[in-house]
Motif scaffolding. Structure first.
Motif, mmCIF file in Angstrom:
data_model
loop_
_atom_site.group_PDB
_atom_site.id
_atom_site.type_symbol
_atom_site.label_atom_id
_atom_site.label_comp_id
_atom_site.label_asym_id
_atom_site.label_seq_id
_atom_site.Cartn_x
_atom_site.Cartn_y
_atom_site.Cartn_z
ATOM 1 N N THR A 1 -7.476 2.741 11.265
ATOM 2 C CA THR A 1 -6.702 3.893 11.498
ATOM 3 C C THR A 1 -5.589 3.294 12.635
ATOM 4 O O THR A 1 -5.135 3.739 13.474
ATOM 5 C CB THR A 1 -7.194 5.141 12.230
ATOM 6 N N ASP B 1 8.893 0.191 10.608
ATOM 7 C CA ASP B 1 8.539 1.292 11.910
ATOM 8 C C ASP B 1 9.824 1.203 13.077
ATOM 9 O O ASP B 1 9.635 1.750 14.035
ATOM 10 C CB ASP B 1 7.315 1.374 12.563
ATOM 11 N N ALA C 1 -8.201 -1.093 5.777
ATOM 12 C CA ALA C 1 -6.938 -0.920 6.616
ATOM 13 C C ALA C 1 -7.163 -1.660 8.040
ATOM 14 O O ALA C 1 -6.791 -1.053 9.032
ATOM 15 C CB ALA C 1 -6.453 0.310 6.708
ATOM 16 N N THR C 2 -7.847 -2.814 8.074
ATOM 17 C CA THR C 2 -8.413 -3.348 9.161
ATOM 18 C C THR C 2 -7.778 -4.353 9.834
ATOM 19 O O THR C 2 -8.200 -4.992 10.953
ATOM 20 C CB THR C 2 -9.885 -3.899 8.861
ATOM 21 N N SER D 1 -1.034 0.554 9.362
ATOM 22 C CA SER D 1 -1.408 0.436 7.848
ATOM 23 C C SER D 1 -2.255 1.714 7.484
ATOM 24 O O SER D 1 -1.849 2.506 6.357
ATOM 25 C CB SER D 1 -2.223 -0.574 7.531
ATOM 26 N N GLN E 1 -0.252 5.263 7.868
ATOM 27 C CA GLN E 1 0.801 5.138 6.891
ATOM 28 C C GLN E 1 0.336 5.622 5.655
ATOM 29 O O GLN E 1 0.845 6.485 4.841
ATOM 30 C CB GLN E 1 1.585 4.091 6.620
ATOM 31 N N TYR F 1 0.881 -1.279 -0.033
ATOM 32 C CA TYR F 1 -0.028 -0.053 -0.205
ATOM 33 C C TYR F 1 0.948 1.080 -0.002
ATOM 34 O O TYR F 1 2.038 1.162 0.298
ATOM 35 C CB TYR F 1 -0.933 0.036 1.207
ATOM 36 N N ASN G 1 -8.907 -8.024 18.339
ATOM 37 C CA ASN G 1 -9.671 -7.368 16.967
ATOM 38 C C ASN G 1 -10.388 -8.406 16.323
ATOM 39 O O ASN G 1 -10.980 -7.984 15.197
ATOM 40 C CB ASN G 1 -8.707 -6.778 16.408
ATOM 41 N N THR H 1 -11.152 3.367 16.648
ATOM 42 C CA THR H 1 -10.336 3.745 17.626
ATOM 43 C C THR H 1 -9.399 4.747 17.079
ATOM 44 O O THR H 1 -8.373 4.268 16.585
ATOM 45 C CB THR H 1 -9.637 2.713 18.339
ATOM 46 N N LEU I 1 -16.701 6.258 14.292
ATOM 47 C CA LEU I 1 -17.644 5.367 14.349
ATOM 48 C C LEU I 1 -17.807 4.911 15.821
ATOM 49 O O LEU I 1 -19.004 4.354 15.911
ATOM 50 C CB LEU I 1 -16.900 4.016 13.769
ATOM 51 N N ALA J 1 -13.235 -8.773 6.511
ATOM 52 C CA ALA J 1 -14.055 -7.108 6.763
ATOM 53 C C ALA J 1 -15.063 -7.200 7.856
ATOM 54 O O ALA J 1 -15.060 -6.226 8.730
ATOM 55 C CB ALA J 1 -14.745 -6.796 5.469
ATOM 56 N N GLU J 2 -15.682 -8.261 8.233
ATOM 57 C CA GLU J 2 -16.679 -8.375 9.178
ATOM 58 C C GLU J 2 -17.612 -7.077 9.370
ATOM 59 O O GLU J 2 -17.961 -6.550 10.395
ATOM 60 C CB GLU J 2 -15.913 -8.228 10.749
HETATM 61 P P1 NAP Z 1 -4.406 -2.734 13.125
HETATM 62 O O1 NAP Z 1 -3.262 -1.999 13.877
HETATM 63 O O2 NAP Z 1 -4.871 -3.936 13.679
HETATM 64 O O3 NAP Z 1 -5.458 -1.817 12.867
HETATM 65 C C1 NAP Z 1 -6.698 -2.067 12.206
HETATM 66 C C2 NAP Z 1 -7.759 -0.842 12.295
HETATM 67 O O4 NAP Z 1 -8.720 -1.057 11.605
HETATM 68 C C3 NAP Z 1 -8.116 -0.228 13.613
HETATM 69 O O5 NAP Z 1 -8.120 0.980 13.658
HETATM 70 C C4 NAP Z 1 -9.378 -1.005 13.824
HETATM 71 O O6 NAP Z 1 -10.018 -0.379 14.995
HETATM 72 C C5 NAP Z 1 -9.742 -0.801 12.682
HETATM 73 N N1 NAP Z 1 -10.926 -1.998 12.504
HETATM 74 C C6 NAP Z 1 -10.628 -3.199 12.407
HETATM 75 N N2 NAP Z 1 -11.997 -3.767 12.031
HETATM 76 C C7 NAP Z 1 -12.781 -2.869 11.938
HETATM 77 C C8 NAP Z 1 -14.036 -2.888 11.695
HETATM 78 N N3 NAP Z 1 -14.953 -3.752 11.321
HETATM 79 N N4 NAP Z 1 -14.889 -1.724 11.627
HETATM 80 C C9 NAP Z 1 -14.093 -0.388 11.707
HETATM 81 N N5 NAP Z 1 -12.910 -0.444 12.132
HETATM 82 C C10 NAP Z 1 -12.135 -1.569 11.886
HETATM 83 O O7 NAP Z 1 -3.994 -3.175 11.715
HETATM 84 P P2 NAP Z 1 -2.639 -2.655 10.731
HETATM 85 O O8 NAP Z 1 -2.818 -1.093 10.867
HETATM 86 O O9 NAP Z 1 -2.868 -3.493 9.574
HETATM 87 O O10 NAP Z 1 -1.335 -2.939 11.709
HETATM 88 C C11 NAP Z 1 -1.109 -4.181 12.240
HETATM 89 C C12 NAP Z 1 0.159 -4.459 12.915
HETATM 90 O O11 NAP Z 1 1.113 -4.555 11.830
HETATM 91 C C13 NAP Z 1 0.731 -3.141 13.387
HETATM 92 O O12 NAP Z 1 0.158 -2.901 14.807
HETATM 93 C C14 NAP Z 1 2.211 -3.123 13.184
HETATM 94 O O13 NAP Z 1 2.721 -4.017 14.119
HETATM 95 C C15 NAP Z 1 2.131 -4.039 11.994
HETATM 96 N N6 NAP Z 1 2.220 -2.804 10.936
HETATM 97 C C16 NAP Z 1 3.518 -1.950 11.056
HETATM 98 C C17 NAP Z 1 3.634 -0.782 10.088
HETATM 99 C C18 NAP Z 1 4.893 -0.052 10.171
HETATM 100 O O14 NAP Z 1 4.548 1.027 10.391
HETATM 101 N N7 NAP Z 1 6.099 -0.460 10.053
HETATM 102 C C19 NAP Z 1 2.456 -0.655 9.176
HETATM 103 C C20 NAP Z 1 1.486 -1.608 9.248
HETATM 104 C C21 NAP Z 1 1.390 -2.361 9.881
HETATM 105 P P3 NAP Z 1 -9.938 -0.762 16.300
HETATM 106 O O15 NAP Z 1 -8.594 -0.407 17.232
HETATM 107 O O16 NAP Z 1 -10.945 -0.302 17.075
HETATM 108 O O17 NAP Z 1 -9.958 -2.317 16.469
#
Ligand code: NAP
Ligand code: FAD
Length: 876
Positions: free
Chosen positions: A193, A65, A386-387, A196, A199, A59, A506, A217, A358, A158-159
């Motif tokens: 948020t 990070d 980005a869930t 992913s 970024q 993406y 999650n 959140t 939300l 997606a749920e």
């Molecule tokens: P994430 O941290 O789990 O974030 C998912 C986001 O989607 C959260 O804001 C979540 O809200 C929201 N979400 C999930 N299901 C939803 C729904 N049904 N309706 C509305 N909102 C929903 O996932 P990610 O951003 O892909 O990151 C996962 C992990 O991968 C990171 O914590 C990190 O360890 C790694 N990562 C690292 C980097 C980097 O900077 N190097 C980049 C991407 C990923 P809630 O918080 O309310 O659940």
């Protein structure tokens, strides 16, 4: 997972020593190490190429990070020389190129079958081999099955109601199209948020004509301050690469760092600000997570950092209402993974960017045109999910794995994953997980943790083969011990309070347990090394010759207790028993002066009461209850082997007991040995209880509601008083709380040998105490050794014993003896604690639940439940 497809012919019925699932950082290095061992290995990946995370997550804005100087392999010095990172935080394409180069340098691709998903793995008990199948019809037999399948490799579905109906373009950040996406002129929605989302949102906003972010959140994020790789670190690496990498391996997070001992709660405002701003400028996760030593465990300290980040958000965002919506307030900073961003919050100042909260207007459905919330209908050309991921267990669960006796891995893990060291699990011989649940994995610089796991597995296979073993599997005791240790480590932090993916929160229906090991990369590495140096402690190995099982638990001490012991050992203090009494008392007083004070209570007053040898000082603690009292009274006797201690020594514990139980606590300073030897202390204690009973009303107590309590020698006196009061026909004592009490003088029980040295109270020190307190002829007197007394008709008792206490077994014996004599007894085991640690209020966090149990049991002594005691959550 069937994300890539190709038309490769299936290879059927092959045999390999090992099968490795995944061709990311883990799988590639595992294949390399297997080759070094001379083993045949086959790798599989659903992806069409190497890279794992960095193959899939394409993406816009995808970067690491952890600074890329650190987020890299260390096993190949030539690769390090050949490769220069262009940025502090490299982009996804650059990291992918790096992994491609690593694979090519070692010719690893030839061992990997791409675009192939492993679908099942069954252990064949007759053959001691795994049978692996793939979605392309491969059927492979192998001795070792290695899941290098990633912690964040299975996207969460997606749920959301109606997700399939949308007629526009749908993208998942975790499965981004290889050709990229041009959002120019489009109305785009981003849901999520996390890292992913944070970024990608600023970059999607640059193209989209309209961007709407759906936030469930709000997340903490700090600016990455990206740029060239930090000069200082590049220099350190070029000057002493090996030293730098060694320091990383033995660091807490996998990056060399100096840990601070500055506490947020005690630092001045100026120091707080200075440290925070420095971390903000540095733009690194471990920096901002380590502004204060206590921010991960102390809510007040955490609030300071969180508050300063919220200030920054308010400064960055023009519209105060939007800024407030973007401010995280429902979790402690760091308990969900914080993000690094480039211009994330500023993006909301752009006129074509909208934020939908939300929490106030939840999504009701995805429609053909867009998204409906409770308040509004939105139309979009594209939706970006980005869930996030089914983290840590998702990829392991996606394969149908069965072990011994057809046991299914997912059935075994229904209550939550259970592993030994995050590497293996009972019932599944020769199945290894790279960065599995129960290992530091996602809480660390993962490349360091991956190399450590792969090295451990390679070493294990080498050792097994050298010794002629065919299988290895943890024992049930070792595994449950590790599971407990993993949760113990988490329990002393704020992490379990958050609904995070670390907790499995999650994914709907996923059990909530803290998944990674938070004790640190260094502590974890040490545990793994210790297992090996103790002959594979906690493992059963079978083979051609004799089977071998070294059952045991590698870590059973509470992590904060271990930390305190380590700090104390580092102080190099002389053993107490080698000091004069005056010096020993001075040492105790000096230690007491530097402790946290313990919780606030409504009132603390000092006074004197008459004693048999002169006035006895006492300190009264009145609880802050909703009503003004009167309250039940607990007469408390401090510890210190009848020689040391005073009203100050146990002050925090008395405050804690008072605040938690809602009782008035009267701590009595009895006469000490050697100036006043046996039975002076016991006589003082008895007279003190008589005086408190007679003066209950004026002390604010409820007449007749009197209990006694004491720690160590104080526990001895508390129970002696109960025997004396029974024999004297009063006063009536409702109950006795005995914390690690001394109840006999022989010092012959096994705990004196097991725990006699190294846990602060030593066998030698107990001997010193006895010598000062009582002549040998007196030590069998029940007023010195109450276990030898008449135990019938005594008040109900709570007896606390600590695992690593020389006194443990006599406490247990006393509980049994009271029970046999018909006295109601509750035995509270302070698991993983020492003689002193339970009493270390505000220092040893894991002692708090034990003290909560003590206080609850104390309150139970009294006829009416004590109401209105302050909430335990405010007590450290
Ligand atoms: P994430 O941290 O789990 O974030 C998912 C986001 O989607 C959260 O804001 C979540 O809200 C929201 N979400 C999930 N299901 C939803 C729904 N049904 N309706 C509305 N909102 C929903 O996932 P990610 O951003 O892909 O990151 C996962 C992990 O991968 C990171 O914590 C990190 O360890 C790694 N990562 C690292 C980097 C980097 O900077 N190097 C980049 C991407 C990923 P809630 O918080 O309310 O659940
Ligand atoms: P992965 O890279 O996830 O590779 C696992 C591979 O296994 C995948 O290619 C997958 O297709 C394959 N696979 C899974 N199941 C099967 C199956 N049944 N059959 C066949 N193939 C299968 N960590 C950090 O320490 N620092 C960072 O900066 C960082 N940034 C990240 C950024 C993003 C966007 C994400 C998602 C994660 C990030 N992480 C970071 C965590 C990252 O996952 C690890 O650092 C590391 O890349 C994991 O490597 P791995 O080989 O263990 O797993």
């Amino acid at each position: 997972m069937t994300r890539d497809s190709g038309n490769k012919p299936a290879a059927v019925s092959a045999q390999f020593d090992a099968v490795v699932v995944g061709a990311g950082f883990s799988g590639l290095y595992m294949l390399y190490q297997l080759r070094q061992l001379g083993l045949s290995a086959k790798g599989f990946d659903t992806a069409a190429d190497v890279g794992g995370t960095w193959y899939w997550n394409r993406y816009p804005g995808a970067r690491c990070d952890i600074p890329t100087t650190d987020y890299a392999y260390s096993f190949d010095p030539e690769l390090e020389k050949e490769w220069t990172w262009s940025e502090k935080y490299a982009t996804q394409p650059e990291i992918l190129d790096y992994l491609r180069l690593a694979a090519d340098r070692h010719g690893l691709r030839s061992d990997i079958e791409f675009s192939t998903t492993v679908t099942s793995a069954h252990w064949d008990e007759g053959e001691n081999r795994w049978r692996i199948t793939t979605d392309r019809g491969n059927e492979i037999r192998c001795q070792y099955y290695i899941m290098a399948s990633g912690c964040l490799s299975i996207p969460k579905s997606a749920e959301i109601e109606g997700a399939g109906q949308f007629a526009g373009q749908v993208y998942f950040t975790s499965q981004w199209p290889h050709e990229g996406v041009d959002f120019t002129g489009q109305r785009v929605a981003v849901i999520g948020t996390g890292s992913s989302g944070i970024q990608s949102i600023p970059l999607i906003a640059r193209q989209a004509s309209q961007l709407t972010v759906f936030q469930r959140t709000p997340n903490f994020s700090i600016p990455a301050h990206n740029g060239p790789a930090p000069a200082e670190r590049v220099m350190q690496l070029s000057e002493d690469r090996d030293g730098y990498r060694h320091a990383a391996r033995w660091s807490r997070g996998g990056i060399p760092a100096e840990l601070t001992d500055v506490l947020g709660v005690t630092a001045s405002e100026e120091v707080r600000r200075e440290r925070f701003e420095a971390a903000w400028e540095q733009g690194e996760l471990f920096g901002i997570l380590g502004v204060f030593a206590d921010q991960g465990v102390n809510p007040a300290s955490n609030d300071i950092v969180a508050g300063m980040i919220r200030e920054k958000i308010r400064l960055a965002v023009d519209d105060p209402e939007i800024a407030e919506t973007l401010c995280p307030k429902d979790h402690y900073f760091g308990t969900k993974r914080p993000c690094l961003d480039t211009g994330y919050f500023e993006t909301y100042n752009l006129p074509h960017v909208r934020l939908v909260d939300l929490r106030t207007q939840p999504i009701t459905s995805i429609t053909a045109q867009g998204i409906d919330t409770a308040d509004q209908s939105f139309e979009f050309d594209a939706i970006v999910y980005a869930t996030g991921f089914d983290a840590m267990t998702g990829a392991l669960a996606a394969v149908d794995v069965t072990g011994r006796g057809g046991l299914s891995l997912m059935e075994k893990w229904t209550p939550g994953p259970s592993t030994y060291l995050g590497l293996m699990t009972v019932g599944f011989p020769n199945l290894f997980m790279i960065t599995g649940p129960g290992s530091p994995s996602v809480l660390s610089n993962m490349t360091v943790s991956i190399e450590q796991h792969v090295d451990w597995v390679a070493g294990c296979l080498k050792d097994m083969r050298a010794a002629g073993f065919e299988t290895i599997e943890p024992t049930a005791l070792a595994e449950s011990g590790w599971d407990v240790h993993v949760q113990d480590c988490a329990a002393i932090t704020l992490h379990p309070t958050a609904s995070s993916w670390y907790m499995g929160a999650n994914v709907p229906g996923k059990p909530r347990v803290f998944l990674p090991y938070i004790g640190g990369v260094n502590a974890y590495r040490q545990a793994c090394d210790d297992v090996v140096s103790q002959g594979y402690l906690g493992f059963r190995r079978t083979g051609r010759g004799e089977d071998e099982c070294r059952d045991g638990v590698i870590r059973s001490m509470q992590p904060d207790v271990a930390m305190v012991l380590e700090i104390m050992a580092g102080l190099g203090l002389p053993p107490m028993e080698t000091l004069s009494v005056t010096d020993a008392r001075a040492l105790m007083a000096a230690a007491a002066a530097t402790r946290p004070p313990g919780p606030e209570v409504a009132e603390v007053t000092d006074g004197v009461m008459p004693g048999p040898g002169g006035d006895l000082p006492y300190r009264l603690y009145r609880p802050a209850t909703a009503d003004q009292g009167p309250h039940p009274i607990v007469v408390y006797f401090h510890g210190g082997g009848w020689v040391l201690g005073d009203l100050d020594s146990d002050d925090p514990l008395c405050r804690d007991l008072c605040a938690r139980s809602g009782a008035v606590v009267v701590s009595v300073n009895y006469r000490h040995a050697p100036e006043a030897r046996f039975p002076a202390a016991a006589q003082d204690a008895f007279m003190a209880v008589q005086w408190v009973d007679a003066n209950a009303v004026s002390l604010g107590g409820i007449p007749g509601q009197l209990a006694v309590a004491g720690w160590s020698a104080g526990g001895n006196m508390a129970t002696v008083v109960c025997q004396l009061a029974r024999d004297a026909g009063g006063p009536r004592i409702a109950g006795q709380l005995l914390i690690n009490p001394v109840v006999e003088s022989e010092m012959m029980r096994p705990s004196y040998a097991e725990n006699g040295d190294g846990y602060i109270l030593t066998t030698a020190l107990m001997r010193w105490f006895w010598e000062h307190y009582a002549d040998p002829a007196d030590r069998g007197d029940p007023r010195a050794a109450p276990l030898l007394g008449n135990l019938t008709d005594l008040p109900s008792a709570i007896i606390v014993t600590a695992d690593f206490d020389p006194l443990r077994d006599e406490g247990v014996a006393y509980a049994r003896a009271l029970d046999a004599a018909g006295v109601p007894v509750r035995h509270v085991r302070a698991r993983g604690h020492t003689h002193t640690s339970v009493t270390m209020v505000g220092i040893v966090i894991s002692g708090a639940p034990v003290r909560a149990q003590m206080a609850a049991a104390l309150a139970d002594f009294f006829p009416a439940p004590v109401t209105g005691a302050v909430s335990n959550s405010s007590i450290g």
